[in-house]
Design an enzyme around this catalytic site. Structure first.
Site, PDB file in Angstrom:
ATOM      1  N   SER A 178      33.898  31.312  41.173  1.00  0.00           N
ATOM      2  CA  SER A 178      34.627  31.629  40.359  1.00  0.00           C
ATOM      3  C   SER A 178      35.875  31.319  39.465  1.00  0.00           C
ATOM      4  CB  SER A 178      34.180  33.305  39.723  1.00  0.00           C
ATOM      5  OG  SER A 178      32.451  33.458  39.910  1.00  0.00           O
TER       6      SER A 178
ATOM      7  N   HIS B 271      38.974  35.830  39.303  1.00  0.00           N
ATOM      8  CA  HIS B 271      38.903  34.977  37.492  1.00  0.00           C
ATOM      9  C   HIS B 271      40.039  35.207  36.767  1.00  0.00           C
ATOM     10  CE1 HIS B 271      34.580  36.679  37.286  1.00  0.00           C
ATOM     11  NE2 HIS B 271      34.460  35.931  38.593  1.00  0.00           N
TER      12      HIS B 271
END
Length: 302
Positions: free
Chosen positions: A206, A252
């Site tokens: 991610s 992230h």
């Protein structure tokens, strides 16, 4: 995740809704940029930076009007990379590596995950030994970004990689694209290491995917494309990051920041100093990652 404009999976007419023409080599990709020599429309994959504006690969190969022999100047992407026949090769390799690691995890069980995931510092209950990055297992910062344990997790990440990756690979070139991907992934791991609980494991691509999303926003801004779709996509993903439970938001955010910063240096570098600026940008990003890891390690073992 919504599809990013310009992705090869998004068929378009020869003329977009806003009246822009399709690239002369890729008619399904609308563009507002034209070759400064022949005035044909060209997409990011085909545009070659020139002293004024951009040129198409055919004009560059012909050497017309430059005083150079044909082939003296190889076609280059907007970031100075070599124009390749398959602008999805690195993306396919990354997909394959992630899939291969998942197969290994499914075959070996959770023991492999415990050895490769991102972990600051903890005690291994099976041996009562310390494990984690702070204990010298630096490789976890990298291996974690190729590691998945659940099918939905890898499916979402790999679908995002297939949407975002090829347009960036075409625009940046293979080496720059791969470097950005790895730095973004390491940036996500480093921020997770710094801010998350020391015994909290994390894994997944991610961080690298968010780096590609940030780089896409930078590239679209550089090409003066409509920013609304990518900003909406970014906002939705950030909302999902902070509202959904059990998500390492640090990965992230770290990946997004590093990916956007590296992409900015790549697409805005002056042509005559492009290599120097690109190398300097990547080295600075890596040094920042190393500094974050070093500070956190001192906190845990100092």
């Amino acid at each position: 995740m919504d599809q990013v404009p310009g992705s090869p999976q998004e068929p378009q007419d020869a003329h977009g809704r806003d009246g822009r023409s399709g690239c002369y080599r890729h008619p399904d990709r609308t563009t507002g940029i034209c070759c400064t020599r022949c005035d044909r429309p060209i997409c990011p994959e085909c545009m070659v930076s020139a002293s004024v504006g951009f040129q198409c690969p055919d004009c560059v190969r012909s050497g017309g009007g430059t005083g150079h022999a044909p082939g003296a100047s190889a076609p280059r992407t907007i970031a100075g990379g070599t124009v390749t026949a398959d602008p999805r090769l690195v993306t396919k390799i990354l997909l394959g590596v992630n899939a291969a690691v998942l197969v290994a995890v499914l075959a070996a069980g959770s023991g492999l995950v415990d050895r490769l995931d991102m972990l600051g510092l903890a005690v291994d209950p099976s041996s009562y030994h310390l494990v984690g990055v702070a204990h010298g297992e630096w490789y976890r910062l990298l291996t974690a970004i190729f590691l998945h344990q659940q099918i939905p997790h890898i499916a979402f990440n790999m679908l995002s990689l297939w949407w975002l990756g090829p347009p960036l690979e075409a625009a940046l070139g293979r080496l720059r694209y791969l470097t950005l991907y790895l730095l973004a992934g390491l940036g996500g791991s480093a921020l997770t290491y710094l801010l998350a609980a020391q015994n909290q494991p994390s894994l997944g691509a991610s961080g690298a995917i968010f780096g590609l999303l940030g780089a896409t926003a930078v590239l679209m801004r550089r090409l003066r494309y409509d920013m609304k779709p990518v900003l909406i996509l970014l906002g939705l993903n950030l909302a999902f990051t902070f509202l959904w439970p059990n998500i390492a938001w640090q990965a992230h955010v770290g990946g997004l920041v590093v990916g956007a910063a590296v992409a900015f240096g790549m697409v805005h570098a002056p042509r005559d100093r492009r290599t120097l600026v690109h190398a300097g940008t990547c080295v600075l990003a890596l040094l920042a990652i190393v500094a974050v890891v070093w500070v956190r390690t001192l906190q845990l073992v100092g």
